[in-house]
Motif scaffolding. Structure first.
Motif, mmCIF file in Angstrom:
data_model
loop_
_atom_site.group_PDB
_atom_site.id
_atom_site.type_symbol
_atom_site.label_atom_id
_atom_site.label_comp_id
_atom_site.label_asym_id
_atom_site.label_seq_id
_atom_site.Cartn_x
_atom_site.Cartn_y
_atom_site.Cartn_z
ATOM 1 N N GLY A 287 0.785 -1.218 0.000
ATOM 2 C CA GLY A 287 0.000 0.000 0.000
ATOM 3 C C GLY A 287 0.815 1.264 0.000
ATOM 4 N N SER A 288 2.124 1.183 -0.184
ATOM 5 C CA SER A 288 2.943 2.399 -0.192
ATOM 6 C C SER A 288 2.673 3.224 -1.440
ATOM 7 C CB SER A 288 4.435 2.042 -0.118
ATOM 8 O OG SER A 288 4.896 1.537 -1.352
ATOM 9 N N GLY A 289 2.946 4.520 -1.343
ATOM 10 C CA GLY A 289 2.694 5.402 -2.480
ATOM 11 C C GLY A 289 3.548 5.065 -3.680
ATOM 12 N N THR A 290 4.793 4.688 -3.449
ATOM 13 C CA THR A 290 5.693 4.388 -4.565
ATOM 14 C C THR A 290 5.252 3.141 -5.317
ATOM 15 O OG1 THR A 290 7.097 3.253 -2.944
ATOM 16 C CG2 THR A 290 7.695 5.500 -3.540
ATOM 17 N N ILE A 291 4.960 2.067 -4.592
ATOM 18 C CA ILE A 291 4.580 0.806 -5.238
ATOM 19 C C ILE A 291 3.268 0.953 -5.985
ATOM 20 C CG2 ILE A 291 3.812 -1.557 -4.766
ATOM 21 C CD1 ILE A 291 5.911 -1.708 -2.577
ATOM 22 N N THR A 292 2.290 1.605 -5.370
ATOM 23 C CA THR A 292 0.986 1.733 -6.023
ATOM 24 C C THR A 292 1.075 2.591 -7.282
ATOM 25 O OG1 THR A 292 0.004 1.619 -3.813
ATOM 26 C CG2 THR A 292 -1.447 2.195 -5.628
ATOM 27 N N ALA A 293 1.844 3.674 -7.221
ATOM 28 C CA ALA A 293 1.981 4.531 -8.402
ATOM 29 C C ALA A 293 2.675 3.787 -9.534
ATOM 30 C CB ALA A 293 2.757 5.790 -8.042
ATOM 31 N N ALA A 294 3.759 3.060 -9.233
ATOM 32 C CA ALA A 294 4.472 2.304 -10.266
ATOM 33 C C ALA A 294 3.587 1.205 -10.844
ATOM 34 C CB ALA A 294 5.754 1.704 -9.685
ATOM 35 N N ALA A 295 2.807 0.541 -9.986
ATOM 36 C CA ALA A 295 1.920 -0.524 -10.459
ATOM 37 C C ALA A 295 0.815 0.032 -11.342
ATOM 38 C CB ALA A 295 1.324 -1.265 -9.265
ATOM 39 N N ALA A 296 0.253 1.182 -10.970
ATOM 40 C CA ALA A 296 -0.797 1.799 -11.789
ATOM 41 C C ALA A 296 -0.250 2.203 -13.154
ATOM 42 C CB ALA A 296 -1.380 3.007 -11.062
ATOM 43 N N LEU A 297 0.963 2.748 -13.185
ATOM 44 C CA LEU A 297 1.582 3.112 -14.465
ATOM 45 C C LEU A 297 1.837 1.882 -15.319
ATOM 46 C CD1 LEU A 297 4.013 5.835 -13.148
ATOM 47 C CD2 LEU A 297 2.346 6.179 -14.995
ATOM 48 N N PHE A 298 2.259 0.787 -14.689
ATOM 49 C CA PHE A 298 2.464 -0.457 -15.439
ATOM 50 C C PHE A 298 1.156 -0.952 -16.043
ATOM 51 C CE2 PHE A 298 1.831 -5.086 -15.115
ATOM 52 C CZ PHE A 298 2.625 -5.491 -16.182
ATOM 53 N N LEU A 299 0.093 -1.022 -15.243
ATOM 54 C CA LEU A 299 -1.184 -1.547 -15.742
ATOM 55 C C LEU A 299 -1.771 -0.645 -16.824
ATOM 56 C CD1 LEU A 299 -2.796 -2.795 -12.413
ATOM 57 C CD2 LEU A 299 -1.999 -4.203 -14.321
ATOM 58 N N ALA A 300 -1.662 0.677 -16.641
ATOM 59 C CA ALA A 300 -2.188 1.590 -17.658
ATOM 60 C C ALA A 300 -1.395 1.469 -18.955
ATOM 61 C CB ALA A 300 -2.136 3.026 -17.144
ATOM 62 N N SER A 301 -0.086 1.279 -18.874
ATOM 63 C CA SER A 301 0.744 1.100 -20.065
ATOM 64 C C SER A 301 0.475 -0.255 -20.717
ATOM 65 C CB SER A 301 2.224 1.211 -19.691
ATOM 66 O OG SER A 301 2.522 2.471 -19.153
ATOM 67 N N ARG A 302 0.368 -1.264 -19.894
ATOM 68 C CA ARG A 302 0.154 -2.631 -20.386
ATOM 69 C C ARG A 302 -1.170 -2.763 -21.113
ATOM 70 N NH1 ARG A 302 -0.569 -7.292 -22.023
ATOM 71 N NH2 ARG A 302 -0.696 -9.169 -20.764
ATOM 72 N N HIS A 303 -2.211 -2.070 -20.621
ATOM 73 C CA HIS A 303 -3.556 -2.222 -21.171
ATOM 74 C C HIS A 303 -4.056 -0.946 -21.856
ATOM 75 C CE1 HIS A 303 -4.166 -6.152 -19.251
ATOM 76 N NE2 HIS A 303 -3.548 -5.640 -18.196
ATOM 77 N N ALA A 304 -3.112 -0.152 -22.367
ATOM 78 C CA ALA A 304 -3.509 1.104 -23.002
ATOM 79 C C ALA A 304 -4.446 0.882 -24.175
ATOM 80 C CB ALA A 304 -2.267 1.868 -23.455
ATOM 81 N N SER A 305 -4.311 -0.235 -24.871
ATOM 82 C CA SER A 305 -5.182 -0.515 -26.014
ATOM 83 C C SER A 305 -6.477 -1.215 -25.611
ATOM 84 C CB SER A 305 -4.439 -1.387 -27.033
ATOM 85 O OG SER A 305 -4.078 -2.637 -26.452
ATOM 86 N N GLN A 306 -6.545 -1.733 -24.374
ATOM 87 C CA GLN A 306 -7.744 -2.399 -23.858
ATOM 88 C C GLN A 306 -8.003 -1.909 -22.436
ATOM 89 O OE1 GLN A 306 -6.228 -6.478 -24.567
ATOM 90 N NE2 GLN A 306 -8.016 -6.763 -25.915
ATOM 91 N N PRO A 307 -8.464 -0.668 -22.309
ATOM 92 C CA PRO A 307 -8.550 -0.043 -20.982
ATOM 93 C C PRO A 307 -9.484 -0.762 -20.006
ATOM 94 C CG PRO A 307 -9.629 1.306 -22.658
ATOM 95 C CD PRO A 307 -8.874 0.267 -23.388
ATOM 96 N N ARG A 308 -10.593 -1.298 -20.481
ATOM 97 C CA ARG A 308 -11.498 -1.974 -19.542
ATOM 98 C C ARG A 308 -10.830 -3.216 -18.950
ATOM 99 N NH1 ARG A 308 -17.560 -2.539 -21.787
ATOM 100 N NH2 ARG A 308 -17.939 -2.912 -19.561
ATOM 101 N N GLN A 309 -10.046 -3.897 -19.762
ATOM 102 C CA GLN A 309 -9.317 -5.063 -19.267
ATOM 103 C C GLN A 309 -8.307 -4.637 -18.197
ATOM 104 O OE1 GLN A 309 -7.547 -7.458 -22.366
ATOM 105 N NE2 GLN A 309 -6.254 -8.582 -20.905
ATOM 106 N N GLY A 310 -7.668 -3.502 -18.401
ATOM 107 C CA GLY A 310 -6.718 -3.003 -17.416
ATOM 108 C C GLY A 310 -7.396 -2.624 -16.113
ATOM 109 N N LEU A 311 -8.585 -2.019 -16.202
ATOM 110 C CA LEU A 311 -9.318 -1.634 -15.002
ATOM 111 C C LEU A 311 -9.716 -2.870 -14.190
ATOM 112 C CD1 LEU A 311 -10.388 0.995 -13.668
ATOM 113 C CD2 LEU A 311 -12.607 0.460 -14.698
ATOM 114 N N VAL A 312 -10.181 -3.896 -14.867
ATOM 115 C CA VAL A 312 -10.576 -5.136 -14.195
ATOM 116 C C VAL A 312 -9.348 -5.829 -13.586
ATOM 117 C CG1 VAL A 312 -11.538 -7.445 -14.534
ATOM 118 C CG2 VAL A 312 -12.645 -5.470 -15.585
ATOM 119 N N ALA A 313 -8.238 -5.817 -14.315
ATOM 120 C CA ALA A 313 -7.012 -6.440 -13.801
ATOM 121 C C ALA A 313 -6.576 -5.787 -12.492
ATOM 122 C CB ALA A 313 -5.896 -6.341 -14.840
ATOM 123 N N ALA A 314 -6.692 -4.474 -12.415
ATOM 124 C CA ALA A 314 -6.311 -3.770 -11.190
ATOM 125 C C ALA A 314 -7.297 -4.054 -10.065
ATOM 126 C CB ALA A 314 -6.239 -2.265 -11.460
ATOM 127 N N ALA A 315 -8.592 -4.016 -10.376
ATOM 128 C CA ALA A 315 -9.615 -4.190 -9.350
ATOM 129 C C ALA A 315 -9.629 -5.591 -8.761
ATOM 130 C CB ALA A 315 -10.994 -3.855 -9.929
#
Length: 606
Positions: A287-315
């Motif tokens: 739950g640290s700020g650094t880990i969560t920010a880096a993870a969110a950037l990874f998921l948004a980059s990874r699923h930039a072409s399929q955003p709903r899939q990225g949102l579900v992957a995070a949730a």
């Protein structure tokens, strides 16, 4: 970065998408996270972009009860994001945030973490979190969770027209310092805001992995510490070596971003779970700020072409801080794509219209409105008194919300000797809030329980206490369970254990007995049958709920006094362990909020 911003209509869509997708991710991930305390667990929920209604356990061991959570309801992540957005619409936004929004948020918060609540309680009393007793100040400077990062997207929206990131960075630093003092919290917020600001301002389609690459190239753009942003009083009490800790945290983030980029380099073979695990999302510091920010950037980059899939992957990244991870990933994906990709989630998320209007107002560069008078303790008392008299459909005036209309009122059954009432209200501009009040029931005859009654009562409200339905007749009950009396053969020895080792405060002591409030020790040479050592985990136990700092301190004191303890376990999403008192009575120590194992890390996500 000095490229011009996109056309206004496109920027407006991205601004709306940022706030709406953040709220949608929050609502999707909240019932999944361990601290969500969903009744029945989350194992049966299938990963899909659909909101569900659920029941949440609230009140801890002091006033346990259940709360109905309607489908699409967001938690503290979005509440605080809205609070920041509203503040930015005021002439002195920082003053409005600290004097009005944060103190007022305590009235209606849902799922807030310990660091933010402690800071907000201080602001309610006109006290800065970096001033006062040493323990409080140390706790503030060790708070490195993602509670700052999760709320700062509005700064990127507000300054999306600006050609450099400097103004955003300074504002985010000032914002983060209101609740968190460790560089992990602040740098996580600055990194995340830079990702949102960069995504919103781009003119060409975002290339695969470009978002992380830009963050790595522009490290000094988002990681600088602006010396003039903190108040002078803050700088005067900052720990020695703070700048060195700051630089070490920057290097830590770069390493995390490189982990994400390495995962992206595997293209279609990249597995979200394995990369999130490498980043530390499932560990004690997830739950640290650094880990969560880096993870969110990874998921948004990874699923930039399929955003709903990225949102579900995070949730549905189970065991991670899913509501915050999904909220931050959603904000980034919304900054990239706008709101259309959300589909039904956009309309179904709580307060859709209000969030859209806020995004529009943030982009509007008109003169901000004046702030309200500070919100203080006496205002809370008046509001609660007014709520008790309010009927459905009636309204009351509250700063920020202007007018709140009562939609629902509930009285919650509980095993505790308390009356629990909640009110759901809606503001005239479209925000939904829930206010809850705990009041002690009137007592006509006080009783205590000895161990002879242990088969029908247990400290912590976890087994077979009389269930109260909140009716008027229950409020005047002639039988009210008030506490525990523990017979001990050596009062002095037991008193030393509970007061000096566990840190409990003595309320009364007359030589033959001593009281800690709900728990009393009484001299009695009669011994009861105690559980065998191998039964310690399953035996009924006296349960102590401790704040994070006290939880860690108690563990250390027990070790220093050679008291054996069990390994860390989990009770309802909170860390816990057991030991025995000098007479062999099982004692369970449970954390009120999941806290860090080391400075700057906070597994509670806030």
């Amino acid at each position: 970065m000095t490229t011009p911003a996109p056309a206004d209509t496109e920027l407006q869509g991205r601004a709306r998408g940022t706030l709406l997708a953040a709220a949608a991710g929050d609502a999707l991930g909240w019932p999944i996270e361990p601290r969500g305390r969903r009744i029945g667990g989350s194992g049966t929920l299938e990963p899909q972009p659909r909101f569900v209604a659920w029941r949440r356990g609230e009140g801890g061991g002091f006033a346990p009860h259940e709360e109905e959570i309607p489908a699409g309801t967001y938690s503290d992540d979005t509440q605080l994001m809205i609070a920041v957005a509203r503040s930015l619409l005021r002439t002195e936004w920082w003053k409005h945030l600290t004097e009005v929004e944060l103190p007022l948020w305590l009235l209606y918060e849902m799922g807030g973490g310990g660091a933010i609540r402690r800071a907000a309680q201080g602001w309610l009393r006109a006290r800065t979190p970096w001033a006062g007793v040493t323990a409080r100040v140390e706790s503030y400077f060790e708070a490195g969770a993602n509670g700052a990062a999760m709320r700062v997207a509005p700064h990127a929206v507000r300054r999306a027209h600006e050609r450099t990131f400097t103004g955003v960075r300074k504002a985010v630093l000032a914002d983060a310092l209101t609740t968190h003092g460790h560089p992990r919290a602040i740098l996580g917020a600055q990194l995340f805001a830079y990702g949102c600001w960069t995504a919103m301002r781009r003119r060409e389609p975002l290339a695969f992995g470009e978002l992380i690459d830009r963050c790595l190239v522009d490290v000094r753009v988002w990681s600088s510490f602006d010396e003039n942003s903190p108040p002078p009083a803050w700088a005067a009490v900052a720990p020695k070596g703070y700048s060195a800790t700051w630089e070490a945290t920057v290097e830590e983030i770069v390493d995390l971003l490189n982990v994400g980029r390495e995962g992206l380099s595997r293209g279609a073979l990249a597995v979200d779970h394995s990369v999130l695990e490498q980043l530390g999302c499932f560990g004690p510091h997830g739950g640290s700020g650094t880990i969560t920010a880096a993870a969110a950037l990874f998921l948004a980059s990874r699923h930039a072409s399929q955003p709903r899939q990225g949102l579900v992957a995070a949730a549905f990244a189970r065991r991670a801080d899913t509501d915050t991870l999904a909220a931050m990933s959603g904000a980034l994906l919304g900054a990239i794509h706008g709101e259309e990709w959300l589909g039904q989630l956009s309309d179904a998320v709580q307060d859709h219209d209000y969030l859209s209007d806020l995004a529009d107002q943030l982009l509007n560069r008109d003169t901000p409105a004046q702030s309200y008078a500070p919100w203080r303790m006496h205002h809370r008392k008046r509001l609660f008194d007014r709520l008790e008299e309010l009927s459905l459909g009636q309204d009351l005036a509250v700063p920020v919300f202007e007018s709140l209309v009562l939609r629902e009122a509930h009285e919650h059954p509980t095993r505790a000797a308390q009356r629990i009432r909640s009110w759901r209200l809606r503001s005239n501009d479209g925000q939904t809030i829930r206010i809850k009040r705990f009041t002690k029931l009137p007592v006509t005859r006080q009783e205590t329980l000895s161990f002879a009654d242990a088969s029908t009562a247990r400290v912590g409200g976890s087994r077979d206490l009389p269930i109260r339905d909140g009716s008027r007749s229950e409020q005047t009950s002639t039988r009210t369970v008030m506490g525990y009396v523990l017979q001990v053969p050596d009062l002095v020895r037991s008193l030393a254990f509970y007061s000096k080792v566990l840190g409990m405060r003595i309320v009364r002591h007359n030589g033959r007995s001593a009281s800690f409030g709900w728990l009393a020790l009484e001299q009695d040479l009669t011994r009861r049958a105690l559980p065998r050592p191998d039964e310690l985990e399953s035996a009924g136990a006296i349960t102590l709920f401790l704040e994070p700092e006290a939880f860690e301190t108690a563990r250390s004191r027990l070790a220093a006094n050679d008291v054996a303890t069990t390994d860390f376990g989990e009770r309802h999403g909170r860390r816990a362990f057991r030991c025995t008192d000098p007479d062999g009575n099982p004692v369970e120590l449970r954390e009120r909020e999941s806290a860090s194992d080391s400075p700057g890390h906070d597994s509670n996500g806030d």
